[in-house]
Design a protein around this motif. Structure first.
Motif, PDB file in Angstrom:
ATOM      1  N   VAL A   1       0.840  -1.190   0.000  1.00 22.46           N
ATOM      2  CA  VAL A   1       0.000   0.000   0.000  1.00 22.46           C
ATOM      3  C   VAL A   1       0.873   1.237   0.000  1.00 22.46           C
ATOM      4  CG1 VAL A   1      -1.756   1.295   1.258  1.00 22.46           C
ATOM      5  CG2 VAL A   1      -1.804  -1.190   1.267  1.00 22.46           C
ATOM      6  N   GLU A   2       0.574   2.157  -0.890  1.00 21.03           N
ATOM      7  CA  GLU A   2       1.268   3.434  -0.930  1.00 21.03           C
ATOM      8  C   GLU A   2       0.271   4.503  -0.504  1.00 21.03           C
ATOM      9  OE1 GLU A   2       3.541   6.326  -4.129  1.00 21.03           O
ATOM     10  OE2 GLU A   2       2.553   4.514  -4.810  1.00 21.03           O
TER      11      GLU A   2
ATOM     12  N   CYS B   1     -11.145  -1.221  -8.423  1.00 15.98           N
ATOM     13  CA  CYS B   1     -10.098  -1.938  -9.146  1.00 15.98           C
ATOM     14  C   CYS B   1      -9.862  -1.206 -10.461  1.00 15.98           C
ATOM     15  CB  CYS B   1     -10.555  -3.372  -9.421  1.00 15.98           C
ATOM     16  SG  CYS B   1      -9.404  -4.313 -10.447  1.00 15.98           S
ATOM     17  N   VAL B   2      -8.628  -1.154 -10.879  1.00 13.62           N
ATOM     18  CA  VAL B   2      -8.332  -0.513 -12.156  1.00 13.62           C
ATOM     19  C   VAL B   2      -9.129  -1.171 -13.283  1.00 13.62           C
ATOM     20  CG1 VAL B   2      -6.294  -1.900 -12.727  1.00 13.62           C
ATOM     21  CG2 VAL B   2      -6.475   0.452 -13.569  1.00 13.62           C
ATOM     22  N   CYS B   3      -9.439  -2.444 -13.126  1.00 14.08           N
ATOM     23  CA  CYS B   3     -10.214  -3.157 -14.151  1.00 14.08           C
ATOM     24  C   CYS B   3     -11.635  -2.607 -14.271  1.00 14.08           C
ATOM     25  CB  CYS B   3     -10.248  -4.648 -13.861  1.00 14.08           C
ATOM     26  SG  CYS B   3     -10.989  -5.098 -12.272  1.00 14.08           S
TER      27      CYS B   3
ATOM     28  N   GLU C   1       0.604  10.771  -7.227  1.00 17.51           N
ATOM     29  CA  GLU C   1       1.692  11.695  -6.922  1.00 17.51           C
ATOM     30  C   GLU C   1       1.193  12.995  -6.295  1.00 17.51           C
ATOM     31  OE1 GLU C   1       4.866  10.299 -10.376  1.00 17.51           O
ATOM     32  OE2 GLU C   1       3.672  12.107 -10.698  1.00 17.51           O
ATOM     33  N   ALA C   2      -0.004  13.408  -6.659  1.00 20.76           N
ATOM     34  CA  ALA C   2      -0.592  14.619  -6.082  1.00 20.76           C
ATOM     35  C   ALA C   2      -1.190  14.353  -4.700  1.00 20.76           C
ATOM     36  CB  ALA C   2      -1.661  15.180  -7.020  1.00 20.76           C
ATOM     37  N   GLY C   3      -1.178  13.096  -4.265  1.00 22.85           N
ATOM     38  CA  GLY C   3      -1.709  12.744  -2.957  1.00 22.85           C
ATOM     39  C   GLY C   3      -3.215  12.587  -2.925  1.00 22.85           C
ATOM     40  N   LEU C   4      -3.829  12.465  -4.097  1.00 22.41           N
ATOM     41  CA  LEU C   4      -5.283  12.381  -4.169  1.00 22.41           C
ATOM     42  C   LEU C   4      -5.810  10.952  -4.092  1.00 22.41           C
ATOM     43  CD1 LEU C   4      -5.718  15.069  -6.927  1.00 22.41           C
ATOM     44  CD2 LEU C   4      -6.304  15.301  -4.513  1.00 22.41           C
ATOM     45  N   LEU C   5      -4.983   9.981  -4.476  1.00 31.29           N
ATOM     46  CA  LEU C   5      -5.372   8.570  -4.440  1.00 31.29           C
ATOM     47  C   LEU C   5      -4.315   7.758  -3.709  1.00 31.29           C
ATOM     48  CD1 LEU C   5      -6.492   7.787  -8.124  1.00 31.29           C
ATOM     49  CD2 LEU C   5      -7.959   8.289  -6.165  1.00 31.29           C
ATOM     50  N   THR C   6      -4.743   6.658  -3.143  1.00 30.05           N
ATOM     51  CA  THR C   6      -3.826   5.641  -2.648  1.00 30.05           C
ATOM     52  C   THR C   6      -4.069   4.388  -3.473  1.00 30.05           C
ATOM     53  OG1 THR C   6      -5.361   4.859  -0.954  1.00 30.05           O
ATOM     54  CG2 THR C   6      -3.790   6.565  -0.300  1.00 30.05           C
ATOM     55  N   SER C   7      -3.096   3.497  -3.489  1.00 30.73           N
ATOM     56  CA  SER C   7      -3.261   2.274  -4.278  1.00 30.73           C
ATOM     57  C   SER C   7      -2.719   1.080  -3.512  1.00 30.73           C
ATOM     58  CB  SER C   7      -2.543   2.403  -5.618  1.00 30.73           C
ATOM     59  OG  SER C   7      -1.154   2.547  -5.431  1.00 30.73           O
ATOM     60  N   GLU C   8      -3.244  -0.087  -3.886  1.00 30.08           N
ATOM     61  CA  GLU C   8      -2.807  -1.346  -3.296  1.00 30.08           C
ATOM     62  C   GLU C   8      -2.879  -2.416  -4.360  1.00 30.08           C
ATOM     63  OE1 GLU C   8      -4.038  -4.429   0.304  1.00 30.08           O
ATOM     64  OE2 GLU C   8      -5.221  -2.625  -0.025  1.00 30.08           O
ATOM     65  N   ARG C   9      -1.783  -3.140  -4.546  1.00 29.75           N
ATOM     66  CA  ARG C   9      -1.766  -4.248  -5.502  1.00 29.75           C
ATOM     67  C   ARG C   9      -2.274  -5.501  -4.803  1.00 29.75           C
ATOM     68  NH1 ARG C   9      -0.123  -5.441 -10.275  1.00 29.75           N
ATOM     69  NH2 ARG C   9       1.044  -3.527 -10.595  1.00 29.75           N
ATOM     70  N   ARG C  10      -3.229  -6.175  -5.451  1.00 27.92           N
ATOM     71  CA  ARG C  10      -3.748  -7.455  -4.976  1.00 27.92           C
ATOM     72  C   ARG C  10      -3.685  -8.429  -6.137  1.00 27.92           C
ATOM     73  NH1 ARG C  10      -9.192  -4.923  -2.542  1.00 27.92           N
ATOM     74  NH2 ARG C  10      -8.199  -3.396  -1.193  1.00 27.92           N
ATOM     75  N   GLY C  11      -2.709  -9.283  -6.089  1.00 28.92           N
ATOM     76  CA  GLY C  11      -2.509 -10.197  -7.205  1.00 28.92           C
ATOM     77  C   GLY C  11      -2.097  -9.415  -8.439  1.00 28.92           C
ATOM     78  N   THR C  12      -2.861  -9.582  -9.524  1.00 27.11           N
ATOM     79  CA  THR C  12      -2.520  -8.879 -10.763  1.00 27.11           C
ATOM     80  C   THR C  12      -3.214  -7.526 -10.887  1.00 27.11           C
ATOM     81  OG1 THR C  12      -4.294 -10.006 -11.957  1.00 27.11           O
ATOM     82  CG2 THR C  12      -2.107 -11.020 -12.025  1.00 27.11           C
TER      83      THR C  12
ATOM     84  N   VAL D   1      -4.619  -3.668  -9.393  1.00 26.89           N
ATOM     85  CA  VAL D   1      -4.335  -2.572  -8.473  1.00 26.89           C
ATOM     86  C   VAL D   1      -5.673  -1.930  -8.109  1.00 26.89           C
ATOM     87  CG1 VAL D   1      -3.158  -0.372  -8.142  1.00 26.89           C
ATOM     88  CG2 VAL D   1      -2.068  -2.179  -9.496  1.00 26.89           C
ATOM     89  N   TYR D   2      -5.870  -1.716  -6.826  1.00 28.28           N
ATOM     90  CA  TYR D   2      -7.081  -1.084  -6.313  1.00 28.28           C
ATOM     91  C   TYR D   2      -6.747   0.326  -5.840  1.00 28.28           C
ATOM     92  CZ  TYR D   2      -9.374  -5.588  -6.540  1.00 28.28           C
ATOM     93  OH  TYR D   2      -9.924  -6.756  -6.995  1.00 28.28           O
ATOM     94  N   TYR D   3      -7.622   1.263  -6.165  1.00 24.57           N
ATOM     95  CA  TYR D   3      -7.420   2.674  -5.820  1.00 24.57           C
ATOM     96  C   TYR D   3      -8.515   3.133  -4.892  1.00 24.57           C
ATOM     97  CZ  TYR D   3      -4.080   2.674  -9.582  1.00 24.57           C
ATOM     98  OH  TYR D   3      -2.990   2.402 -10.367  1.00 24.57           O
ATOM     99  N   ARG D   4      -8.161   4.075  -4.029  1.00 22.27           N
ATOM    100  CA  ARG D   4      -9.170   4.665  -3.156  1.00 22.27           C
ATOM    101  C   ARG D   4      -8.809   6.111  -2.873  1.00 22.27           C
ATOM    102  NH1 ARG D   4      -7.761   0.713  -0.917  1.00 22.27           N
ATOM    103  NH2 ARG D   4      -6.004   0.594   0.425  1.00 22.27           N
ATOM    104  N   VAL D   5      -9.854   6.893  -2.630  1.00 22.44           N
ATOM    105  CA  VAL D   5      -9.715   8.274  -2.190  1.00 22.44           C
ATOM    106  C   VAL D   5      -9.889   8.231  -0.684  1.00 22.44           C
ATOM    107  CG1 VAL D   5     -10.718  10.591  -2.268  1.00 22.44           C
ATOM    108  CG2 VAL D   5     -10.649   9.189  -4.342  1.00 22.44           C
TER     109      VAL D   5
END
Length: 122
Positions: A4-5, A66-68, A89-100, A102-106
């Motif tokens: 998680v970033e 999910c990006v999908c 990079e602007a700090g507006l989203l976070t992401s987490e890779r799960r398997g193949t 990537v999931y994003y959240r605000v």
């Protein structure tokens, strides 16, 4: 272990943690640093594709997407990835890779800070 970033609101990637930037516009004039950080956020949201992606993530069920599920915005997948990177990079989203995927959240604090920034003084 999750990959998680998390980037704080309006803080450039790689910077030390600070409180979310900036008081409401009506409270006092911004410092030069506050204006610079806030401008980066608005610049990231100033692109229609990025704004749409941000909206898709923010409004997605459960507050994460999910990006999908959000990649059909009329541009190629590599372009979607580029825009999502800019939002991170602007700090507006976070992401987490799960398997193949990537999931994003605000983060709720981001939405609250955006609202607070534009709120009028009572």
């Amino acid at each position: 272990m999750s990959n998680v970033e998390v980037l704080p609101l309006l803080e450039p990637a790689g910077a030390e943690a600070v409180a979310p930037c900036c008081p409401p516009l009506s409270e006092r004039p911004f410092t030069a640093e506050e204006a610079e950080r806030t401008a980066r956020m608005f610049k990231a949201l100033g692109d229609p594709v990025r704004l749409r992606l941000f909206s898709l993530v923010a409004s997605h069920e459960g507050g994460e997407a999910c990006v999908c599920d959000i990649s059909d915005v009329g541009v190629s997948q590599p372009t979607v990835s580029h825009h999502l990177k800019k939002l991170r990079e602007a700090g507006l989203l976070t992401s987490e890779r799960r398997g193949t995927w990537v999931y994003y959240r605000v983060e709720p604090s981001v939405v609250a800070a955006l609202g607070g920034l534009l709120s009028a003084k009572n």
